[in-house]
Design a protein around this motif. Sequence first.
Motif, PDB file in Angstrom:
ATOM      1  N   THR A  48       0.608  -1.143   0.040  1.00  0.00           N
ATOM      2  CA  THR A  48       0.048  -0.126  -0.079  1.00  0.00           C
ATOM      3  C   THR A  48       0.942   1.132  -0.079  1.00  0.00           C
ATOM      4  N   LEU A  49       0.440   2.101  -0.813  1.00  0.00           N
ATOM      5  CA  LEU A  49       1.214   3.453  -1.098  1.00  0.00           C
ATOM      6  C   LEU A  49       0.428   4.609  -0.798  1.00  0.00           C
ATOM      7  N   GLU A  50       1.070   5.823  -0.514  1.00  0.00           N
ATOM      8  CA  GLU A  50       0.152   6.999  -0.416  1.00  0.00           C
ATOM      9  C   GLU A  50       0.887   8.054  -1.167  1.00  0.00           C
ATOM     10  N   GLY A  51       0.371   8.897  -2.029  1.00  0.00           N
ATOM     11  CA  GLY A  51       1.187  10.009  -2.603  1.00  0.00           C
ATOM     12  C   GLY A  51       0.318  10.753  -3.428  1.00  0.00           C
ATOM     13  N   ARG A  52       0.771  11.754  -4.195  1.00  0.00           N
ATOM     14  CA  ARG A  52       0.110  12.713  -4.977  1.00  0.00           C
ATOM     15  C   ARG A  52       0.031  12.319  -6.420  1.00  0.00           C
ATOM     16  N   LEU A  53      -0.836  12.849  -7.185  1.00  0.00           N
ATOM     17  CA  LEU A  53      -0.839  12.624  -8.336  1.00  0.00           C
ATOM     18  C   LEU A  53      -0.394  13.794  -9.095  1.00  0.00           C
ATOM     19  N   LEU A  54       0.778  13.493 -10.201  1.00  0.00           N
ATOM     20  CA  LEU A  54       1.355  14.413 -10.821  1.00  0.00           C
ATOM     21  C   LEU A  54       0.551  14.984 -11.921  1.00  0.00           C
ATOM     22  N   ALA A  55      -0.278  14.281 -12.727  1.00  0.00           N
ATOM     23  CA  ALA A  55      -1.205  14.649 -13.833  1.00  0.00           C
ATOM     24  C   ALA A  55      -2.569  13.860 -13.680  1.00  0.00           C
ATOM     25  N   ASP A  56      -3.418  14.301 -14.682  1.00  0.00           N
ATOM     26  CA  ASP A  56      -4.708  13.735 -14.942  1.00  0.00           C
ATOM     27  C   ASP A  56      -4.327  12.425 -15.453  1.00  0.00           C
ATOM     28  N   PRO A  57      -4.956  11.281 -15.026  1.00  0.00           N
ATOM     29  CA  PRO A  57      -4.782   9.871 -15.868  1.00  0.00           C
ATOM     30  C   PRO A  57      -5.172   9.974 -17.350  1.00  0.00           C
ATOM     31  N   SER A  58      -4.229   9.107 -17.944  1.00  0.00           N
ATOM     32  CA  SER A  58      -4.220   9.282 -19.502  1.00  0.00           C
ATOM     33  C   SER A  58      -4.682   7.850 -20.057  1.00  0.00           C
ATOM     34  N   ALA A  59      -5.564   8.033 -20.818  1.00  0.00           N
ATOM     35  CA  ALA A  59      -6.044   6.692 -21.479  1.00  0.00           C
ATOM     36  C   ALA A  59      -5.019   5.683 -21.879  1.00  0.00           C
ATOM     37  N   ILE A  60      -5.320   4.321 -22.018  1.00  0.00           N
ATOM     38  CA  ILE A  60      -4.686   3.320 -22.489  1.00  0.00           C
ATOM     39  C   ILE A  60      -5.469   2.580 -23.479  1.00  0.00           C
ATOM     40  N   ALA A  68      -1.359   6.914 -14.434  1.00  0.00           N
ATOM     41  CA  ALA A  68      -0.948   8.163 -13.967  1.00  0.00           C
ATOM     42  C   ALA A  68       0.281   7.945 -13.097  1.00  0.00           C
ATOM     43  N   LEU A  69       1.010   8.982 -12.819  1.00  0.00           N
ATOM     44  CA  LEU A  69       2.219   9.051 -12.082  1.00  0.00           C
ATOM     45  C   LEU A  69       1.894   9.580 -10.802  1.00  0.00           C
ATOM     46  N   LEU A  70       2.279   8.550  -9.859  1.00  0.00           N
ATOM     47  CA  LEU A  70       2.147   8.996  -8.454  1.00  0.00           C
ATOM     48  C   LEU A  70       3.320   9.642  -7.823  1.00  0.00           C
ATOM     49  N   GLN A  71       3.395  10.883  -7.078  1.00  0.00           N
ATOM     50  CA  GLN A  71       4.546  11.147  -6.483  1.00  0.00           C
ATOM     51  C   GLN A  71       4.220  10.689  -5.036  1.00  0.00           C
ATOM     52  N   LEU A  87     -10.193  10.842 -11.541  1.00  0.00           N
ATOM     53  CA  LEU A  87      -8.969  11.337 -10.618  1.00  0.00           C
ATOM     54  C   LEU A  87      -8.453  12.614 -11.133  1.00  0.00           C
ATOM     55  N   GLN A  88      -7.935  13.469 -10.454  1.00  0.00           N
ATOM     56  CA  GLN A  88      -7.336  14.656 -10.955  1.00  0.00           C
ATOM     57  C   GLN A  88      -5.913  14.815 -10.659  1.00  0.00           C
ATOM     58  N   GLU A  89      -5.161  15.925 -11.336  1.00  0.00           N
ATOM     59  CA  GLU A  89      -3.861  16.184 -10.959  1.00  0.00           C
ATOM     60  C   GLU A  89      -4.041  17.040  -9.301  1.00  0.00           C
TER      61      GLU A  89
END
Length: 653
Positions: A48-60, A68-71, A87-89
């Motif tokens: 389990t990790l906790e962090g902050r989204l660096l950008a809005d999720p991008s579709a695959i 999405a990248l999690l800081q 989710l949002q940045e």
Amino acid sequence: MARGGRRHWLWLALVALLLLRIGLIAFTPARPGPGDPVHGANPSLELTLEGRLLADPSAIGDGQACRALLQLPAGRTELRMEPCPQLQEGWRLRVHGLLRRPMASPHPLLAAPAERLARQQTFSQMKVQNLEVLHKPASPVADLRRRMAQALLERAGAANGGVLAALVLGSAVVPLPGEVRDAFRAAGLSHALAASGFHLSVLLGAVMPLGRRLVRPLRLGLALGAMALFVLLAGPQPSVLRAVLMGAIALVVLECGWRARPLGILFASLLALLVVFPQWLLDVGFQLSAVATAALMVSARPMEEGLKRWLPPVAAAALAVPLAASFWTLPLQLLHFGVVPIYAVPANVVVAPLLTPLTLGAMALALVAILLPPLLPLLLIPVAWLCGLLLVVVRWFAGLPMAQWQLGRPTHLLVLLLVLAVLAVAIPGLAKRWRWLGAALISGVMVVQLGWLASDQLLLVHQGRLDLLVARHQGRAALVSLQGDGFSCLQAQSLAKGLGVQRWDWSLLLDPLPAANTGCWRQESNLVVASGEGSPPLLPGEQLRSPGLVAEPLASFSRAVRLKVGGSQWLLLPDRQALWSWRDQVGIAGQPATSASPAIDGVWLGFRPQLKEQRWLELQGVKRVWLSGRLPLQPKQRWAATGASGSLQAALA
């Protein structure tokens, strides 16, 4: 030595040291820090990790999944989520899932998560199982971008609205349909949708006249404010910051009454950015932006003067800019993509009159969408019509024969020679003496590259369950894939572009299960042969044949295939049953059971043979044995293996 001379050499030494530092950092492989969670993921780890989204999720892919990248407090990780949540940045998350190291590329022509994420200082991926939003902080700039893009997409549709939003925000932050992106790329117009100096010049061209009567401080403040707004909306992308920094330096120089040296401003801007972000030296967008800008400064005007000898002044001016940019960026196009958009220059000339009013209109619509939303439908009508016209032109150029000339990605030595040739031809001072040498170098590079494309070759790419074999003969190519899934097809498409293959003569899918969607394979192949319901793709007596490339089954009860490439013959043995079928035909210890076996130049094994099988293979006198995976315990000199993720390539006589 005079004081001025010493100062000159000191500046040169300082610049050389800065460039050396930038190069060392850029080319040194990035490594995870001591607290990065990837250190425990060997091969994977549930946590389990906790962090902050660096950008809005991008579709695959089809949009059902996203990433999405999690800081994190130490390091970053890429989240892979299916279905994709809202989710949002900037949101803080608690996620639980399986953490693993991203896959490395098995071949230089194939993109892979490991290389992509390393450029973003990220070294792990998590397949999210559970997710919890801990905090939703305010993000006014990101919210503004979303509102602008969403308003244009809803009112103008996915294609028109996506193009209009990209003209304001840049295609890097706007969801564009794949068909639209591909059309702009094929037509050589991708730069029109990427936030860059052109979009900034359009914005400044609309703002600066408003401050013409203002005093200098207010005039500078108005222009710098427009630049800051441009960065906020498009984001701190390399091409955006390069354009803004150049614009700011040039504006200050001109307002102070000093003499502006465009090349000096460009070099100072690039050096300043690379000192802060040395990894941008390897960023494709940054390279293309810098080289194209230098082309316009150095070669556009001389090319225009030269074209005036045969063309009217207006036509010469229109052709010079795209011609200079296309010629200078040719080495980068081949190095990174292996593709040359043949109609890039005429396409740019045709769409140039549309882009400036369309960009201004898109910016005005984005402003109206925020300040006066009820007026948006009315004002959208003429701009949407103009955008539709642009899309018609782009799709027409993209649909022309040979819109993308797939020359393949040349070696770094050939690219270096091509760079020297371009400089010798395109720089006026050098062209007077070296243009003929430059032209000879360009011809030589083309001859060598085309000769490589026409040679007989065999390439094996292995990654996990993926196995692709590419056979080439005198410019033609065919593909054998052990799997028929969508991922294998996408990798095969990337290989085709990198290898300069316009279309496979045929594709043979050895997957025992029928391919779920053969449409992807048919886009790149003239003929696709796959397994049916319980039957192999080829039966005894059948052949897949094109000039110099033949595939035929070895037996009716296995997936063994005899592959002929020019004068060479290889056996493709995906599993043990395939090996047994060959052994039954040849006989024990190499003694033919019924008839003489044709000479075999090489064997590919899709599995790791046992010691007894190794010895039997040695007795057959095969020149080469390729394995997907690791080498056996007692490898022979003629044996080669891909490893867990890798490739093998050989030139065939």
